[in-house]
Design a protein around this motif. Structure first.
Motif, PDB file in Angstrom:
ATOM      1  N   GLY A 307       0.825  -1.155   0.002  1.00 44.85           N
ATOM      2  CA  GLY A 307       0.258   0.117  -0.056  1.00 44.85           C
ATOM      3  C   GLY A 307       0.858   1.243  -0.171  1.00 44.85           C
ATOM      4  O   GLY A 307       1.841   1.422  -0.795  1.00 44.85           O
ATOM      5  N   THR A 308       0.298   2.055   0.724  1.00 41.46           N
ATOM      6  CA  THR A 308       1.236   3.595   0.996  1.00 41.46           C
ATOM      7  C   THR A 308       2.642   3.304   1.074  1.00 41.46           C
ATOM      8  O   THR A 308       3.242   4.021   0.364  1.00 41.46           O
ATOM      9  N   SER A 309       2.908   2.260   2.056  1.00 43.67           N
ATOM     10  CA  SER A 309       4.358   2.203   2.408  1.00 43.67           C
ATOM     11  C   SER A 309       5.123   1.769   1.214  1.00 43.67           C
ATOM     12  O   SER A 309       6.240   2.193   0.886  1.00 43.67           O
ATOM     13  N   SER A 310       4.431   0.910   0.406  1.00 45.91           N
ATOM     14  CA  SER A 310       5.003   0.631  -0.849  1.00 45.91           C
ATOM     15  C   SER A 310       5.412   1.675  -1.745  1.00 45.91           C
ATOM     16  O   SER A 310       6.363   1.811  -2.687  1.00 45.91           O
ATOM     17  N   VAL A 352       9.206  -1.990   4.776  1.00 51.00           N
ATOM     18  CA  VAL A 352       8.551  -0.555   5.221  1.00 51.00           C
ATOM     19  C   VAL A 352       7.025  -1.047   5.622  1.00 51.00           C
ATOM     20  O   VAL A 352       6.421  -1.310   4.972  1.00 51.00           O
ATOM     21  N   SER A 353       6.944  -0.373   6.928  1.00 53.57           N
ATOM     22  CA  SER A 353       5.498  -0.739   7.465  1.00 53.57           C
ATOM     23  C   SER A 353       5.503   0.371   8.428  1.00 53.57           C
ATOM     24  O   SER A 353       5.912   0.445   9.600  1.00 53.57           O
ATOM     25  N   GLN A 354       4.204   1.076   8.095  1.00 53.37           N
ATOM     26  CA  GLN A 354       3.753   2.165   9.542  1.00 53.37           C
ATOM     27  C   GLN A 354       3.582   1.169  10.812  1.00 53.37           C
ATOM     28  O   GLN A 354       4.236   1.457  11.605  1.00 53.37           O
ATOM     29  N   SER A 355       2.698   0.206  10.566  1.00 52.32           N
ATOM     30  CA  SER A 355       2.140  -0.605  11.651  1.00 52.32           C
ATOM     31  C   SER A 355       3.182  -1.410  12.288  1.00 52.32           C
ATOM     32  O   SER A 355       3.183  -1.652  13.439  1.00 52.32           O
ATOM     33  N   GLY A 356       3.898  -1.829  11.432  1.00 52.16           N
ATOM     34  CA  GLY A 356       4.815  -2.882  11.835  1.00 52.16           C
ATOM     35  C   GLY A 356       4.309  -4.378  11.836  1.00 52.16           C
ATOM     36  O   GLY A 356       5.047  -5.223  12.401  1.00 52.16           O
ATOM     37  N   GLU A 357       2.774  -4.552  11.638  1.00 50.96           N
ATOM     38  CA  GLU A 357       2.384  -5.750  11.776  1.00 50.96           C
ATOM     39  C   GLU A 357       1.451  -6.411  10.586  1.00 50.96           C
ATOM     40  O   GLU A 357       0.953  -7.234  10.708  1.00 50.96           O
ATOM     41  N   THR A 358       1.779  -5.754   9.506  1.00 52.22           N
ATOM     42  CA  THR A 358       1.298  -6.072   8.106  1.00 52.22           C
ATOM     43  C   THR A 358       1.658  -7.575   7.985  1.00 52.22           C
ATOM     44  O   THR A 358       2.940  -7.564   7.726  1.00 52.22           O
ATOM     45  N   LEU A 359       0.835  -8.533   7.624  1.00 53.49           N
ATOM     46  CA  LEU A 359       1.166  -9.739   7.578  1.00 53.49           C
ATOM     47  C   LEU A 359       1.988 -10.016   6.484  1.00 53.49           C
ATOM     48  O   LEU A 359       2.808 -10.966   6.194  1.00 53.49           O
ATOM     49  N   ALA A 405      -6.417   6.089   6.642  1.00 53.58           N
ATOM     50  CA  ALA A 405      -5.793   6.762   5.338  1.00 53.58           C
ATOM     51  C   ALA A 405      -4.346   7.284   5.914  1.00 53.58           C
ATOM     52  O   ALA A 405      -4.252   8.294   6.537  1.00 53.58           O
ATOM     53  N   SER A 406      -3.058   6.614   5.500  1.00 60.51           N
ATOM     54  CA  SER A 406      -1.709   7.125   5.973  1.00 60.51           C
ATOM     55  C   SER A 406      -1.377   8.479   5.466  1.00 60.51           C
ATOM     56  O   SER A 406      -1.622   8.625   4.137  1.00 60.51           O
ATOM     57  N   THR A 407      -0.886   9.355   6.227  1.00 62.61           N
ATOM     58  CA  THR A 407      -0.572  10.850   5.826  1.00 62.61           C
ATOM     59  C   THR A 407       0.964  10.910   6.151  1.00 62.61           C
ATOM     60  O   THR A 407       1.826  10.757   5.499  1.00 62.61           O
ATOM     61  N   LYS A 493      -8.926   7.256  -3.726  1.00 64.58           N
ATOM     62  CA  LYS A 493      -9.888   6.013  -3.691  1.00 64.58           C
ATOM     63  C   LYS A 493     -10.326   5.740  -2.136  1.00 64.58           C
ATOM     64  O   LYS A 493     -11.596   5.322  -1.825  1.00 64.58           O
ATOM     65  N   GLU A 494      -9.311   5.821  -1.437  1.00 62.44           N
ATOM     66  CA  GLU A 494      -9.378   5.020  -0.227  1.00 62.44           C
ATOM     67  C   GLU A 494     -10.634   5.699   0.673  1.00 62.44           C
ATOM     68  O   GLU A 494     -11.327   5.316   1.468  1.00 62.44           O
ATOM     69  N   ILE A 495     -10.551   7.188   0.530  1.00 60.39           N
ATOM     70  CA  ILE A 495     -11.428   7.836   1.601  1.00 60.39           C
ATOM     71  C   ILE A 495     -12.510   8.583   0.676  1.00 60.39           C
ATOM     72  O   ILE A 495     -13.674   8.730   1.277  1.00 60.39           O
TER      73      ILE A 495
END
Ligand code: AGP
Length: 614
Positions: A307-310, A352-359, A405-407, A493-495
């Protein structure tokens, strides 16, 4: 980002502090704690401290088991930056008669730790904060009363802080201080409050004073005395807040997403804090999470994300190639695991991951680990699964992001990628000291230009109104603006649930140009850089087919006004750094389109903040 509260008055304050923390839980939620003092029951009592790991509910449960007494107290809800989210790392931190809560990052904590260790101080946590408690204690031992001790201690500290401090020797007071992190003082009737944000005090008073950087306050039940760190008196009247409590929780913004968009200059400052060595044109090695031996082996950098991290990694790849001259690739984590990637010990795989948990990202990281690659995580949430699996982490320190939605997490990921690329370039000699100094100087100036870009809020809002009735939109960019175009499309798209495509502008003529007509808004990200001429031609092509073009261009561009239908002029920055600036109008555009449409901006349908399914 953490939340702090303080109370001094005549009420038993433990529950009151918890109530304040509940309103600040959006600032951090991995552990919480309280410290209280009994003011005057004749006998001197030690500070009572209670801390618990996890959400605030755990502290409340612990408080039921062991109630704290006292009418002076401080509290904290933590979002870990230094040290895992454990009970010993939770605040308040205690040193002798002193207890302290802190929000921010102490940049010189390692140097302070060395100094204090040499004096025989023993530490009980892994935090940067504990150093401040010990510094104040050292001043207290030298005979200084609390207000003076705090001023003397903070004069030795570099970094960002909002602190609230209590002292067993003077149980009728709290000392607070601020530099770069927020601190609000609430004026009650015979009682005073302190907090990181207005909502925490608003149920009790709407008369507040916002402490300024470099100011220290002495709070007693009767009021506050404010001075600068060097002892000059400060006279300022409190102001009256007219917002409702609900509005205040979002800092006066309608949605968390809008608040987080506006927090970006501060978030970038926090990502850069203590990591940039301007004098040597370098990145401070201990901050990057990689050792020199690992870096020396690296022949290719592989980014994996979703997603956004990519989209941030698309920028990272360009920087690693241009600043460090190392071949670099980006891959969607879910695709990476679905094939047999050729990687090995000379590859550095950066997840790269904001949450650090994306499976998906975690699974891809495990594949890279099995193949013996060097690993690094860029994450926002400390000690989350991905940094733990990588074993090496670079934290973005953006603070909790509540909007799905990540900003601010996105722009701080851009900053992390930039620092990584500079670090690699300086290690292998591709990037000269002088070039790095220049780029880093421009980088530390970014928050200033981001603030100026945020001032375009009203203009972008006006441009967004007609877009709310569109069914589709095309976002174009080239070079470093390509990732920004793709991210801009994803945000819309997301919001707003409007279909949007993010495209490399050069690819438009290979297909998407067929879509362009008077009903197709085209948003072109085209700052002054080496791609400008080419994307200007693509814009002409879109206009020739009746496309309605909104251009994001550099202030001072005298020709774009004649080509595009509307132009958002943004401040001029180093061409390599334009994504930090051009991201902002696109985020605002999506936000206002969604708001005009009346969608659920902070919790859009079908989406989750942390995606833990493959
Ligand atoms: C961003 O707006 C989205 N919510 C989503 O694309 C997100 O970036 C993606 O799920 C990856 O999340 P992560 O950064 O936490 O790994």
């Amino acid at each position: 980002m953490c939340g702090i509260v303080g109370y001094v008055g005549n009420q038993e304050c433990a529950d009151l502090l918890v109530d304040g923390l509940r309103r600040l839980e959006y600032r951090g939620y991995d552990s919480a704690g309280l410290a209280t003092l009994v003011r005057s029951d004749g006998e001197k009592r030690p500070i009572e401290v209670l801390r618990a790991v996890g959400k605030l509910g755990n502290l409340v449960a612990a408080l039921r088991e062991r109630p704290l007494k006292g009418t002076t107290g401080i509290g904290h809800t933590r979002w870990a930056t230094h040290g895992r989210p454990t009970e010993v790392n939770a605040h308040p931190h205690v040193a002798g008669p002193i207890a302290l809560v802190h929000n921010g990052i102490i940049e010189n904590h390692l140097a302070l730790k060395r100094e204090l260790s040499a004096e025989g101080v023993k530490f009980s946590s892994d935090t940067d904060t504990e150093m401040v408690a010990h510094l104040i204690h050292r001043e207290a031992k030298a005979g200084h009363e609390l207000f003076v001790a705090v001023k003397r201690a903070l004069a030795q500290v570099h970094g960002a802080y909002a602190v609230a401090v209590i002292d067993q020797r003077q149980p009728d007071r709290i000392v607070v201080a601020k530099n770069a992190s927020p601190l609000v003082i609430g004026f009650g009737d015979g009682e005073m409050f302190a907090a990181s944000d207005i909502p925490a005090v608003l149920p009790y008073t709407n008369r507040v004073l916002l402490l300024e950087d470099g100011e220290v306050g002495l709070l007693t039940a009767d009021g506050i005395q404010v001075e600068s760190l060097d002892g000059k008196k400060v006279e300022r009247e409190p102001r009256t807040i007219t917002w409702s409590a609900a509005q205040a929780e979002k800092g006066g913004f309608k949605h968390f997403m809008l608040k987080e968009i506006h927090e970006q200059p501060r978030a970038i400052e926090d990502t850069l804090r203590g990591r940039v060595d301007l004098a040597n044109g370098d990145i401070i090695a201990s901050e990057i999470g990689l050792d020199e031996a690992t870096v020396a082996k690296v022949q290719r950098v592989y980014f994996i994300a979703c997603g956004t991290s990519s989209h941030a990694t698309l920028y990272g790849r360009q920087l690693v190639e241009s600043l460090a001259g190392i071949p670099s690739q980006c891959e969607l984590a879910s695709e990476f695991v679905g094939r047999d990637p050729v990687i090995g010990p000379t590859d550095l795989v950066v997840a790269v991951s904001q949450s650090g948990e994306t499976l998906d990202t975690l699974a891809a990281l495990k594949v890279a680990k099995e193949k013996g690659a060097q690993l690094l995580a860029i994450a926002n949430v400390i000690h989350s699964a991905i940094p733990r699996a990588a074993g090496a982490a670079f934290y973005t320190h953006a603070g909790p992001e509540i909007g799905v939605a990540s900003t601010k997490c996105f722009t701080t990921q851009l900053a992390a990628c930039l620092l990584l690329a500079v670090y690699l370039g300086r290690r292998n000699g591709k990037l000269s000291k002088e070039k790095a100094q220049e780029l880093l100087q421009h980088t530390v100036e970014l928050p200033h230009h981001m603030r100026a870009t945020l001032a375009l809020d009203d203009l972008v809002r006006d441009l967004a109104r007609p877009l709310a009735s569109s069914h589709s939109a095309l976002f174009l960019g080239r070079g470093v603006s390509f990732p920004i175009a793709v991210e801009g499309a994803l945000k819309l798209k997301e919001i707003s649930y409007i279909h949007a495509e993010g495209y490399a502008a050069g690819e438009m003529k290979h297909g998407p140009i067929a879509l362009i007509d008077a009903n197709m808004p085209v948003i072109a990200v085209m700052p002054d850089d080496r791609s400008y001429e080419k994307i200007a031609s693509n814009v002409q092509e879109a206009r020739a087919r009746d496309g309605v073009v909104i251009a994001i261009a550099t202030r001072g561009n005298s020709e774009i006004g004649a080509i595009a239908n509307k132009v958002i002029y943004v401040p001029k920055v180093d061409p390599l750094l334009s994504p930090f600036i051009t991201s902002i109008p696109l985020q605002l555009l999506s936000y206002y389109v969604a708001d005009f449409k009346g969608t659920d901006v902070d919790q859009p349908r079908n989406l989750a903040k942390t995606v833990t399914v493959e």
